[in-house]
Scaffold this motif. Structure first.
Motif, PDB file in Angstrom:
ATOM      1  N   SER A 180      27.667 -21.997  44.933  1.00  0.00           N
ATOM      2  CA  SER A 180      28.657 -23.074  44.907  1.00  0.00           C
ATOM      3  C   SER A 180      28.158 -24.347  44.980  1.00  0.00           C
ATOM      4  O   SER A 180      29.077 -25.244  44.922  1.00  0.00           O
ATOM      5  N   GLN A 181      27.215 -24.480  45.531  1.00  0.00           N
ATOM      6  CA  GLN A 181      26.572 -25.993  45.664  1.00  0.00           C
ATOM      7  C   GLN A 181      25.274 -26.365  44.852  1.00  0.00           C
ATOM      8  O   GLN A 181      25.380 -26.039  43.660  1.00  0.00           O
ATOM      9  N   PHE A 182      24.310 -27.218  45.574  1.00  0.00           N
ATOM     10  CA  PHE A 182      23.148 -27.594  44.588  1.00  0.00           C
ATOM     11  C   PHE A 182      22.307 -26.056  44.393  1.00  0.00           C
ATOM     12  O   PHE A 182      22.230 -25.175  45.127  1.00  0.00           O
ATOM     13  N   PHE A 344      24.999 -36.422  48.745  1.00  0.00           N
ATOM     14  CA  PHE A 344      26.197 -36.854  48.942  1.00  0.00           C
ATOM     15  C   PHE A 344      27.145 -35.940  48.337  1.00  0.00           C
ATOM     16  O   PHE A 344      27.094 -35.432  47.159  1.00  0.00           O
ATOM     17  N   GLN A 345      28.230 -35.701  48.977  1.00  0.00           N
ATOM     18  CA  GLN A 345      29.391 -34.756  48.271  1.00  0.00           C
ATOM     19  C   GLN A 345      30.704 -35.490  48.411  1.00  0.00           C
ATOM     20  O   GLN A 345      30.874 -36.124  49.433  1.00  0.00           O
ATOM     21  N   LEU A 346      31.361 -35.812  47.441  1.00  0.00           N
ATOM     22  CA  LEU A 346      32.644 -36.255  47.486  1.00  0.00           C
ATOM     23  C   LEU A 346      33.781 -35.630  47.024  1.00  0.00           C
ATOM     24  O   LEU A 346      33.712 -34.674  45.952  1.00  0.00           O
ATOM     25  N   SER A 347      34.719 -35.398  47.869  1.00  0.00           N
ATOM     26  CA  SER A 347      35.990 -34.530  47.474  1.00  0.00           C
ATOM     27  C   SER A 347      36.725 -34.831  46.503  1.00  0.00           C
ATOM     28  O   SER A 347      36.915 -36.023  46.145  1.00  0.00           O
ATOM     29  N   GLY A 348      37.506 -33.933  45.829  1.00  0.00           N
ATOM     30  CA  GLY A 348      38.128 -34.221  44.759  1.00  0.00           C
ATOM     31  C   GLY A 348      39.563 -34.636  45.166  1.00  0.00           C
ATOM     32  O   GLY A 348      40.376 -34.806  44.088  1.00  0.00           O
ATOM     33  N   ALA A 349      39.888 -34.667  46.408  1.00  0.00           N
ATOM     34  CA  ALA A 349      41.150 -35.047  47.052  1.00  0.00           C
ATOM     35  C   ALA A 349      41.469 -36.367  46.202  1.00  0.00           C
ATOM     36  O   ALA A 349      42.582 -37.021  46.231  1.00  0.00           O
ATOM     37  N   HIS A 350      40.385 -37.142  45.940  1.00  0.00           N
ATOM     38  CA  HIS A 350      40.416 -38.736  45.458  1.00  0.00           C
ATOM     39  C   HIS A 350      40.955 -38.823  44.198  1.00  0.00           C
ATOM     40  O   HIS A 350      41.290 -39.827  43.558  1.00  0.00           O
ATOM     41  N   TRP A 351      40.847 -37.710  43.393  1.00  0.00           N
ATOM     42  CA  TRP A 351      41.387 -37.688  41.929  1.00  0.00           C
ATOM     43  C   TRP A 351      42.365 -36.437  41.719  1.00  0.00           C
ATOM     44  O   TRP A 351      42.786 -36.127  40.557  1.00  0.00           O
ATOM     45  N   GLY A 352      43.065 -36.082  42.938  1.00  0.00           N
ATOM     46  CA  GLY A 352      44.449 -35.158  42.983  1.00  0.00           C
ATOM     47  C   GLY A 352      43.843 -33.754  42.877  1.00  0.00           C
ATOM     48  O   GLY A 352      44.743 -32.989  42.561  1.00  0.00           O
ATOM     49  N   ARG A 353      42.733 -33.334  43.060  1.00  0.00           N
ATOM     50  CA  ARG A 353      42.225 -31.936  42.970  1.00  0.00           C
ATOM     51  C   ARG A 353      41.310 -31.514  44.291  1.00  0.00           C
ATOM     52  O   ARG A 353      40.108 -31.734  44.127  1.00  0.00           O
ATOM     53  N   ASP A 354      42.173 -31.113  45.353  1.00  0.00           N
ATOM     54  CA  ASP A 354      41.479 -30.987  46.674  1.00  0.00           C
ATOM     55  C   ASP A 354      40.225 -30.036  46.565  1.00  0.00           C
ATOM     56  O   ASP A 354      39.589 -30.017  47.417  1.00  0.00           O
ATOM     57  N   ALA A 355      40.487 -29.138  45.820  1.00  0.00           N
ATOM     58  CA  ALA A 355      39.581 -27.662  45.711  1.00  0.00           C
ATOM     59  C   ALA A 355      38.184 -28.124  44.802  1.00  0.00           C
ATOM     60  O   ALA A 355      37.406 -27.546  44.977  1.00  0.00           O
ATOM     61  N   HIS A 357      34.823 -30.665  43.858  1.00  0.00           N
ATOM     62  CA  HIS A 357      34.058 -31.647  44.453  1.00  0.00           C
ATOM     63  C   HIS A 357      33.035 -31.968  43.433  1.00  0.00           C
ATOM     64  O   HIS A 357      32.470 -31.311  42.620  1.00  0.00           O
ATOM     65  N   VAL A 358      32.451 -33.421  43.704  1.00  0.00           N
ATOM     66  CA  VAL A 358      31.222 -33.652  43.061  1.00  0.00           C
ATOM     67  C   VAL A 358      29.979 -34.017  44.043  1.00  0.00           C
ATOM     68  O   VAL A 358      30.483 -34.549  45.044  1.00  0.00           O
ATOM     69  N   ALA A 359      28.881 -33.653  43.452  1.00  0.00           N
ATOM     70  CA  ALA A 359      27.676 -34.011  44.343  1.00  0.00           C
ATOM     71  C   ALA A 359      26.326 -34.412  43.682  1.00  0.00           C
ATOM     72  O   ALA A 359      26.180 -33.963  42.393  1.00  0.00           O
ATOM     73  N   VAL A 360      25.493 -35.185  44.404  1.00  0.00           N
ATOM     74  CA  VAL A 360      24.381 -35.642  43.885  1.00  0.00           C
ATOM     75  C   VAL A 360      23.222 -35.579  44.875  1.00  0.00           C
ATOM     76  O   VAL A 360      23.709 -36.099  46.070  1.00  0.00           O
ATOM     77  N   TYR A 401      29.357 -30.726  39.255  1.00  0.00           N
ATOM     78  CA  TYR A 401      30.754 -30.757  39.639  1.00  0.00           C
ATOM     79  C   TYR A 401      31.276 -29.489  39.545  1.00  0.00           C
ATOM     80  O   TYR A 401      31.045 -28.609  38.794  1.00  0.00           O
ATOM     81  N   SER A 402      32.033 -29.334  40.808  1.00  0.00           N
ATOM     82  CA  SER A 402      32.698 -27.977  41.094  1.00  0.00           C
ATOM     83  C   SER A 402      34.098 -28.056  40.678  1.00  0.00           C
ATOM     84  O   SER A 402      34.827 -28.685  41.373  1.00  0.00           O
ATOM     85  N   PHE A 403      34.446 -27.203  39.837  1.00  0.00           N
ATOM     86  CA  PHE A 403      35.817 -27.322  39.093  1.00  0.00           C
ATOM     87  C   PHE A 403      36.546 -25.944  39.679  1.00  0.00           C
ATOM     88  O   PHE A 403      35.875 -24.964  39.382  1.00  0.00           O
TER      89      PHE A 403
END
Length: 441
Positions: A180-182, A344-355, A357-360, A401-403
């Protein structure tokens, strides 16, 4: 369809005669969950003036892998629990999961050289005992290898049986789950930590932990494989073993975490300089496996940190650093002697999708001088061997990107870029693109 039936049958067997998972009664087995992960990954062609038996394929490759798992547990008297997990895999990684220190598909099993059968197998089979040391407790929910109920904040915990060493050590909130991650091996574990395991990633051993709200001390000792990347484990811990000690510091709940780990392996290993000396004396290519002898040692250290920043911890930073002596052969996980990674992992809450996340993340892997000299003379390990080596640190960048379109399902496009693949400045860069689908109940 037959692979889906494997999980369906397990669920059907568990559901009617096993108790509900939120009841946690004694002696009644519970189905704790199941998962299926599909990965389709493409390796693009790369610059390759020469290649060896374990190189990335110059013309590129596309492979698919499937893993299945069903997870069970039962509560027993006197704070005992028993866990039993069954898994299965199909497919393989690109280029036969060789040619890199940081391999690109962490969910794949190296079945080629080991000849592992692609049928269901027991992954975990262990007994867990927990002794409360106070009245403070918290509720825990059902999860893989976690029965629901109450858990003491201060406790002694013991596990004995068949398990994965990484279940308890080097864990990380942002980079600890390849499904589910890297996906790159250098980003979901510390690759300089050569922990005990068979080819599938499991072993027998004992883990003892002293758990407190702000710190935890863990010690584990496990059976090593008889040979590098081998499926056969030694007969007893006295023959050879992998030991690790880890201190976890977390001053505030849901705050920053720092893990400090030290390990020491004893096994039937070869010594790089000895293999090189034999090769120079005989005019042959060095063979580390021919130098294998019992009671050889490898030791090392690792640091692991995570820093939640926002969104109840779903946005945050992570880092790892690792070092091993690089004197004896890489034996179990992969061929890395020094490693540094962060991301770094960024939550999708910032574009209205809480579940979502995007990570690099970025990882840099390196070899000891003896290990690089061995490869430069044409020696092979168990994942590396270009026939020659113009050394350079392996540099890895991964982004995904985890959708989550519906509950229990994530779909993750993933890209990876690797300079100096296999630590060879003459090869690459290597590029990979893939998509991962993960279903978990």
């Amino acid at each position: 369809m037959k692979y889906a039936r494997f999980l369906l049958v397990a669920a059907l067997l568990a559901t009617p005669m096993f108790a509900r998972a939120d009841e946690a009664p004694l002696f009644v087995p519970q189905w704790l969950g199941a998962q299926y992960t599909f990965i389709d990954q493409h390796q693009y062609s790369l610059h390759s003036p020469y290649a060896g038996a374990l190189s990335l394929r110059p013309d590129g490759d596309t492979e698919r892998s499937h893993t299945f798992g069903a997870y069970f547990g039962v509560a027993l008297p006197a704070h005992f629990q028993f866990y039993f997990d069954v898994e299965m895999f199909k497919g393989e990684g690109v280029s036969g999961a060789t040619g890199l220190g940081g391999l690109t598909n962490g969910d794949v099993i190296r079945s080629g050289s080991a000849g592992l059968p692609k049928k269901p197998y027991v992954a975990r089979r262990y007994l867990r005992w927990s002794l409360p040391l106070g009245d403070e407790a918290s509720d825990i929910e059902r999860a893989q290898d976690q029965l629901p109920g109450s858990q003491a904040a201060r406790r002694i915990e013991v596990k004995i049986g068949k398990m994965a060493v990484s279940d308890d050590f080097d864990k990380n909130r942002y980079a600890g789950g390849t499904r589910s991650q890297f996906m790159d091996w250098s980003l979901f574990n510390n690759t300089a930590w050569d922990f005990a395991a068979d080819t599938r990633g499991y072993t027998d051993g004992v883990m003892i932990a002293l758990v407190n709200p702000t710190w935890t001390l863990r010690y584990g000792i496990y059976r090593m494989p008889y040979e590098a990347n081998g499926q056969k484990l030694v007969s007893s811990l006295g023959d050879s073993n992998g030991q690790q000690l880890e201190l976890t510091l977390q001053p505030h709940a849901d705050g920053a975490v720092l893990r400090l780990l030290a390990f020491r392996n004893t096994a039937r290993m070869g010594i790089y300089r000895d293999a090189i000396a034999v090769a120079l004396a005989t005019g042959q290519v060095p063979d580390i496996h021919a130098d294998d002898a019992p009671d050889r040692h490898k030791y090392g250290f690792a640091v692991n940190g995570e820093l939640p920043l926002a969104d109840h911890g779903d946005t945050g930073l992570f880092m790892r650093a690792g070092w091993n002596d690089g004197r004896t052969e890489s034996f179990v996980f992969t061929e890395v002697d020094r490693s540094l990674s962060g991301g770094f992992q960024l939550s999708g809450a910032h574009w209205g999708r809480d579940a979502d996340h995007v990570a690099v993340a970025l990882a840099i892997d390196a070899l000891s001088s003896a290990h690089r000299d061995y490869l430069a003379l044409g020696g092979n390990g168990f994942v590396l061997g270009d026939g020659a080596l113009h050394y350079g640190r392996e540099q890895i960048v991964e982004a995904y990107y985890s959708f989550a379109p519906v509950a229990h399902l994530t779909i993750s496009p993933d890209v990876q870029y690797i300079r100096n693949p296999g630590y060879n400045h003459d090869r690459g860069p290597a590029r990979f693109a893939g998509v991962r689908a993960h279903v978990e109940f």
